[in-house]
Design a protein around this motif. Sequence first.
Motif, short mmCIF file in Angstrom:
data_model
loop_
_atom_site.label_atom_id
_atom_site.label_comp_id
_atom_site.label_asym_id
_atom_site.label_seq_id
_atom_site.Cartn_x
_atom_site.Cartn_y
_atom_site.Cartn_z
N ILE A 156 0.84 -1.20 0.00
CA ILE A 156 0.00 0.00 0.00
C ILE A 156 0.87 1.25 0.00
CG2 ILE A 156 -1.69 1.30 1.35
CD1 ILE A 156 -2.76 -1.43 2.31
N PHE A 157 1.92 1.22 0.80
CA PHE A 157 2.85 2.34 0.87
C PHE A 157 3.51 2.57 -0.50
CE2 PHE A 157 6.88 4.33 2.28
CZ PHE A 157 6.34 5.39 3.00
N GLU A 158 3.88 1.50 -1.19
CA GLU A 158 4.50 1.61 -2.51
C GLU A 158 3.54 2.24 -3.52
OE1 GLU A 158 6.53 -1.19 -5.95
OE2 GLU A 158 5.70 -2.11 -4.15
N TYR A 159 2.29 1.79 -3.54
CA TYR A 159 1.29 2.36 -4.45
C TYR A 159 1.03 3.84 -4.14
CZ TYR A 159 0.27 -2.28 -6.28
OH TYR A 159 0.36 -3.50 -6.88
N ALA A 160 1.00 4.17 -2.87
CA ALA A 160 0.81 5.57 -2.49
C ALA A 160 1.99 6.43 -2.96
CB ALA A 160 0.66 5.68 -0.97
N ALA A 161 3.19 5.91 -2.85
CA ALA A 161 4.38 6.65 -3.30
C ALA A 161 4.33 6.86 -4.81
CB ALA A 161 5.65 5.91 -2.91
N TRP A 162 3.92 5.83 -5.57
CA TRP A 162 3.79 5.98 -7.02
C TRP A 162 2.70 7.00 -7.35
CZ3 TRP A 162 7.13 5.08 -10.56
CH2 TRP A 162 8.05 4.04 -10.42
N GLY A 163 1.62 6.99 -6.62
CA GLY A 163 0.55 7.96 -6.85
C GLY A 163 1.01 9.39 -6.61
N ILE A 164 1.73 9.59 -5.53
CA ILE A 164 2.27 10.92 -5.22
C ILE A 164 3.26 11.35 -6.30
CG2 ILE A 164 3.70 12.22 -3.60
CD1 ILE A 164 2.35 10.54 -1.36
N SER A 165 4.09 10.43 -6.76
CA SER A 165 5.04 10.74 -7.83
C SER A 165 4.32 11.16 -9.10
CB SER A 165 5.93 9.54 -8.13
OG SER A 165 6.71 9.20 -7.02
N GLY A 166 3.25 10.47 -9.44
CA GLY A 166 2.47 10.82 -10.62
C GLY A 166 1.84 12.20 -10.50
N LEU A 167 1.31 12.51 -9.32
CA LEU A 167 0.72 13.83 -9.10
C LEU A 167 1.77 14.94 -9.21
CD1 LEU A 167 -1.72 13.11 -6.14
CD2 LEU A 167 -2.31 13.62 -8.52
N LEU A 168 2.96 14.69 -8.67
CA LEU A 168 4.04 15.67 -8.79
C LEU A 168 4.45 15.88 -10.25
CD1 LEU A 168 6.29 14.79 -5.73
CD2 LEU A 168 4.99 16.88 -6.09
N LEU A 169 4.48 14.81 -11.02
CA LEU A 169 4.81 14.92 -12.44
C LEU A 169 3.77 15.76 -13.16
CD1 LEU A 169 6.45 14.12 -14.95
CD2 LEU A 169 4.98 12.12 -15.13
#
Length: 56
Positions: free
Chosen positions: A6-19
């Motif tokens: 879950i933590f990994e998916y959240a990190a990918w989501g945050i990275s996508g939003l930053l992009l």
Amino acid sequence: MDFWNIFEYAAWGISGLLLLWMLFDAVQVNRDFSEELLTSSREGELEDQSEKHELT
């Protein structure tokens, strides 16, 4: 699913939003300011330009 997945998916989501945020900001800056102004080495010119833009 454990906590780390879950933590990994959240990190990918945050990275996508930053992009997306960076792309939006790049388009906005490109639209608002000329390339000549952005590559200028004269200090304060960009600040003066943005202040005039806000006043009008």
